[in-house]
Design an enzyme around this catalytic site. Structure first.
Site, PDB file in Angstrom:
ATOM      1  N   GLU A 210       0.844  -1.334  -0.080  1.00 15.63           N
ATOM      2  CA  GLU A 210      -0.077   0.004  -0.095  1.00 15.63           C
ATOM      3  C   GLU A 210       0.845   1.289   0.024  1.00 15.63           C
ATOM      4  OE1 GLU A 210      -3.198  -0.015   0.052  1.00 15.63           O
ATOM      5  OE2 GLU A 210      -3.718  -2.138   0.065  1.00 15.63           O
ATOM      6  N   CYS A 244      -2.195   9.692   2.609  1.00 12.11           N
ATOM      7  CA  CYS A 244      -2.047   9.074   1.334  1.00 12.11           C
ATOM      8  C   CYS A 244      -2.781   9.088   0.220  1.00 12.11           C
ATOM      9  CB  CYS A 244      -1.654   7.304   1.675  1.00 12.11           C
ATOM     10  SG  CYS A 244      -3.139   6.487   2.378  1.00 12.11           S
TER      11      CYS A 244
HETATM   12  P1  NAD Z   1       7.899   4.648   5.238  1.00 16.44           P
HETATM   13  O1  NAD Z   1       8.023   4.037   3.854  1.00 16.44           O
HETATM   14  O2  NAD Z   1       9.180   5.627   5.469  1.00 16.44           O
HETATM   15  O3  NAD Z   1       7.904   3.794   6.387  1.00 16.44           O
HETATM   16  C1  NAD Z   1       6.954   2.737   6.346  1.00 16.44           C
HETATM   17  C2  NAD Z   1       7.473   1.657   7.162  1.00 16.44           C
HETATM   18  O4  NAD Z   1       8.564   1.193   6.697  1.00 16.44           O
HETATM   19  C3  NAD Z   1       7.688   2.199   8.744  1.00 16.44           C
HETATM   20  O5  NAD Z   1       7.344   0.963   9.447  1.00 16.44           O
HETATM   21  C4  NAD Z   1       9.262   2.107   8.734  1.00 16.44           C
HETATM   22  O6  NAD Z   1       9.754   1.839   9.901  1.00 16.44           O
HETATM   23  C5  NAD Z   1       9.719   1.240   7.436  1.00 16.44           C
HETATM   24  N1  NAD Z   1      11.129   1.427   6.984  1.00 16.44           N
HETATM   25  C6  NAD Z   1      11.463   2.739   6.638  1.00 16.44           C
HETATM   26  N2  NAD Z   1      12.613   2.656   5.889  1.00 16.44           N
HETATM   27  C7  NAD Z   1      12.988   1.371   5.834  1.00 16.44           C
HETATM   28  C8  NAD Z   1      14.137   0.621   5.238  1.00 16.44           C
HETATM   29  N3  NAD Z   1      15.001   1.320   4.737  1.00 16.44           N
HETATM   30  N4  NAD Z   1      13.965  -0.628   5.189  1.00 16.44           N
HETATM   31  C9  NAD Z   1      12.960  -1.416   5.823  1.00 16.44           C
HETATM   32  N5  NAD Z   1      12.007  -0.867   6.373  1.00 16.44           N
HETATM   33  C10 NAD Z   1      11.935   0.472   6.633  1.00 16.44           C
HETATM   34  O7  NAD Z   1       6.613   5.613   4.916  1.00 16.44           O
HETATM   35  P2  NAD Z   1       5.834   6.574   6.097  1.00 16.44           P
HETATM   36  O8  NAD Z   1       6.745   7.952   5.931  1.00 16.44           O
HETATM   37  O9  NAD Z   1       5.431   5.895   7.197  1.00 16.44           O
HETATM   38  O10 NAD Z   1       4.459   6.708   5.292  1.00 16.44           O
HETATM   39  C11 NAD Z   1       4.354   7.740   4.273  1.00 16.44           C
HETATM   40  C12 NAD Z   1       4.201   7.064   3.021  1.00 16.44           C
HETATM   41  O11 NAD Z   1       3.223   5.951   3.050  1.00 16.44           O
HETATM   42  C13 NAD Z   1       3.475   8.022   1.972  1.00 16.44           C
HETATM   43  O12 NAD Z   1       4.267   7.826   0.733  1.00 16.44           O
HETATM   44  C14 NAD Z   1       2.052   7.449   2.118  1.00 16.44           C
HETATM   45  O13 NAD Z   1       1.686   7.961   0.615  1.00 16.44           O
HETATM   46  C15 NAD Z   1       2.214   5.977   2.171  1.00 16.44           C
HETATM   47  N6  NAD Z   1       0.981   5.539   2.684  1.00 16.44           N
HETATM   48  C16 NAD Z   1       0.269   4.837   1.964  1.00 16.44           C
HETATM   49  C17 NAD Z   1      -0.984   4.374   2.480  1.00 16.44           C
HETATM   50  C18 NAD Z   1      -1.728   3.618   1.790  1.00 16.44           C
HETATM   51  O14 NAD Z   1      -2.876   2.999   2.463  1.00 16.44           O
HETATM   52  N7  NAD Z   1      -1.502   3.133   0.382  1.00 16.44           N
HETATM   53  C19 NAD Z   1      -1.439   4.808   3.793  1.00 16.44           C
HETATM   54  C20 NAD Z   1      -0.539   5.654   4.313  1.00 16.44           C
HETATM   55  C21 NAD Z   1       0.821   6.082   3.897  1.00 16.44           C
END
Ligand code: NAD
Length: 456
Positions: A210, A244
């Protein structure tokens, strides 16, 4: 590593014992989750307020209420969703019956994002439990108080061999991703989505991703401008744009641009967005404050642009005369900046939108059914709404997810159950008749018979 591996082995053993499969067991766990969420609401409200000043109202409407509704829907529909389904059988297999057995996939890993930390952590968990899986949940570490309360609530309530929360950031997630899960469900950014997909590929683990993207709001000359303004302002500045499926930018017909902008600014003022009014939240951290402030171009700001780094306050901001080449149009904004681009011809607007990666959402404002048909036919996006923003997410009959770089797979309602389910297909063959067609020795006559049977 060892610790996580031990948990996975324990969960795999527990799953193997068949304990998670009976519908009654799943319903009991869903009720347990609902009870523990309800009894911890005050602590959850305090935690999320401490993290980014999210109010009790917002936490209830766009986090907890959605979860309670999800749980109730799953409980109500579980007997139907999980039931073996009989389907037709083709003539060549006569005599036989054909069945689809929806079976849980096994041990699932769920990784959450920070922006709706309760909803994005627990909604996939509800789907995983409903489908009969075990769960390890890794909520986002960014809202630290929220992550801590999620872990406390779950780990005090559930046996770790069934449902366990691991707190942590990149190092912990990296370790978790090295293990062989039966399903990985990830919510987050596109770059991290790629990391998760690569890790999953090593073990051929199925994923739901997602992700995000730049979701347009298209305002045509035949839109109800008052309503469009009301619904766009709400959808954009909810959670200070950290949603998002927020409209990322507006692309408006130049014939109504002036009217749209003046009403938009008036509406933002009327809404009195502030921490004090509890209808606005902080930007989650300094890193994002910094990132967002770099997207501003002074000469294009027509409203807002006020920033208080100490308070992590970023005012609702509108930018005008924006072009697709501007900085603010290069990546998902994920904050309270609303760029406005005008168009003179809808075909051109559609062509430009299509040049960007397929968005998670799209919102179209028009009263014309021809325009509606055209846009829905020509643009590909995860999901969206005509004459509204955000609200499609609240209808659990609509599978929620992205397409192309905004995601893989979907969930909510039955789609969530399906995301954690394998449909096992079984042909149950009768034993009293076994014609010779398929067995050697082959002959022309057999081919003729087969042609006749298959009508080819
Ligand atoms: P993110 O990708 O930075 O983090 C998401 C998760 O991944 C966290 O639990 C984090 O600990 C982990 N993570 C971060 N970097 C990592 C790495 N290098 N290796 C492994 N795991 C890692 O995203 P965010 O900042 O938490 O959220 C924002 C993004 O999420 C935006 O792009 C938004 O559009 C998207 N989003 C999508 C939905 C959806 O339902 N499609 C919902 C909410 C947010």
């Amino acid at each position: 590593m060892e610790k996580f591996e031990k948990i996975l082995i324990a969960q795999r053993d527990y799953f193997g014992s068949q304990a998670t499969k009976p519908v009654n067991f799943r319903i009991t766990q869903l009720k347990r989750l609902r009870d523990v969420l309800k009894s911890n609401e005050t602590k959850m409200n305090d935690a999320i307020y401490a993290d980014f000043k999210k109010s009790r109202f917002d936490t209830f409407t766009n986090e907890l209420a959605l979860l309670y509704l999800d749980i109730d829907e799953a409980i109500r529909n579980l007997p139907k969703w999980s039931k073996r389904k009989r389907v037709g059988t083709n003539l060549i297999n006569f005599p036989a019956k054909s069945y689809i057995y929806p079976e849980p996939i096994g041990s699932s890993l769920i990784i959450g994002a920070w922006n709706y930390p309760f909803q994005l952590s627990f909604a996939p968990v509800i789907a995983a439990i409903a489908a009969g899986n075990t769960v390890v949940l890794k909520p986002s570490e960014v809202p630290s108080a929220t992550s801590a309360i999620i872990s406390q609530i779950v780990n005090d309530t559930f046996d770790k061999k069934y449902f366990y929360v691991v707190e942590g950031g990149v190092p912990e997630t990296t370790e978790l991703l090295k293990l062989k899960w039966d399903k990985i469900f990830f919510t987050g950014s596109v770059p991290v989505g790629k990391i998760v997909y690569k890790a999953a590929a090593e073990n051929l683990t199925p994923v739901t991703l997602e992700l995000g993207g730049k979701s347009p709001a298209i305002v045509t000359s035949k839109a109800d401008i008052n309503l469009a303004v009301k619904r766009i302002v709400w959808g954009k500045f909810l959670n200070a744009g950290q949603t998002c499926i927020a409209p990322d930018y507006v692309i408006v017909d130049e014939a109504v641009e002036k009217e749209f902008i003046s009403k938009l600014v008036k509406r933002i003022e009327e809404m009195k967005f502030s921490f004090e009014n509890e209808n606005y939240v902080q930007i989650i951290n300094e890193k994002n404050m910094d990132r967002l402030s770099k997207l501003l171009e002074e000469d294009k700001i027509i409203y807002g642009g006020e920033i208080d780094m100490d308070k992590r306050y970023f005012s609702p901001t509108v930018m005008r005369d924006v072009s697709f080449d501007d900085k603010v149009m290069q990546d998902e904004i994920f904050g309270p900046i609303l760029p406005i681009i005008s168009y003179s011809n809808l075909d051109d607007a559609i062509r430009r939108i299509k040049q960007l990666p397929k968005p998670l959402s799209c919102y179209l404002f028009t009263k014309e059914s021809g325009t509606k048909r055209k846009v829905l036919r020509e643009l590909s996006f995860g999901g969206g709404a005509v004459n509204d923003t955000i609200m499609h997410i609240t209808n659990s009959k609509l599978p929620f997810g992205g397409v192309g770089s905004s995601g893989i797979g979907n969930y909510h309602g039955q789609a969530g159950f399906d995301a954690f389910t394998h449909n096992k297909s079984v042909l149950d063959k009768g034993t009293w008749f076994d014609p010779d067609f398929k067995y050697p020795p082959y002959s022309e006559k057999k081919i003729k018979w087969l042609r006749w049977l298959l009508r080819i």
